[in-house]
Design a protein around this motif. Structure first.
Motif: not given
Length: 132
Positions: A27-30
């Protein structure tokens, strides 16, 4: 519907934390978004839960030392989850009886233990982050 014991509830919570910790990096990477500690952002002082997201992600990735360094409470939650989930499954299947309700004295002791754990976690975070 039966009432669940405190350890059973914590075990299910721990399972939810594990699922969230496995999904969190994706989620944080996206999105590029993170979730800072509101207490630390507003006051500069960490809360007792500071580092739990980092610790949970590290633990899900198999980095026990990194998890314990970020917030050792996660290790206790993980151990409790591993122990309680099979117990919960056996109770759900009817192989074990429902839990016995805790006495008021046991509940008070547990509340005090949780409060002391929160204080210890907060002191750990203050020390870890070098805040004096």
């Amino acid at each position: 519907m039966r009432e669940f014991s405190v350890p059973e509830r914590l075990g299910v919570f721990g399972l939810g934390v594990a699922v969230a910790a496995a999904a969190w990096p994706y989620l944080t990477d996206a999105t590029g978004l993170g979730l800072p500690c509101p207490s630390r952002v507003l006051t500069g002082v960490p809360c007792p839960g500071c580092g739990l997201t980092t610790a949970a992600v590290a633990l899900v990735r198999g980095d026990l030392a990194g998890a314990a360094a970020a917030n050792p409470v996660i290790v206790g939650l993980a151990v409790l989850t591993v122990v309680v989930l099979p117990l919960l499954a056996l109770r759900t299947l009817g192989a074990l009886p429902p839990p016995v309700r805790w006495s008021d004295r046991t509940r008070r002791r547990t509340e005090w233990a949780a409060a002391l754990l929160a204080c210890a976690s907060w002191l750990f975070q203050v020390h870890r982050l070098g805040i004096t």
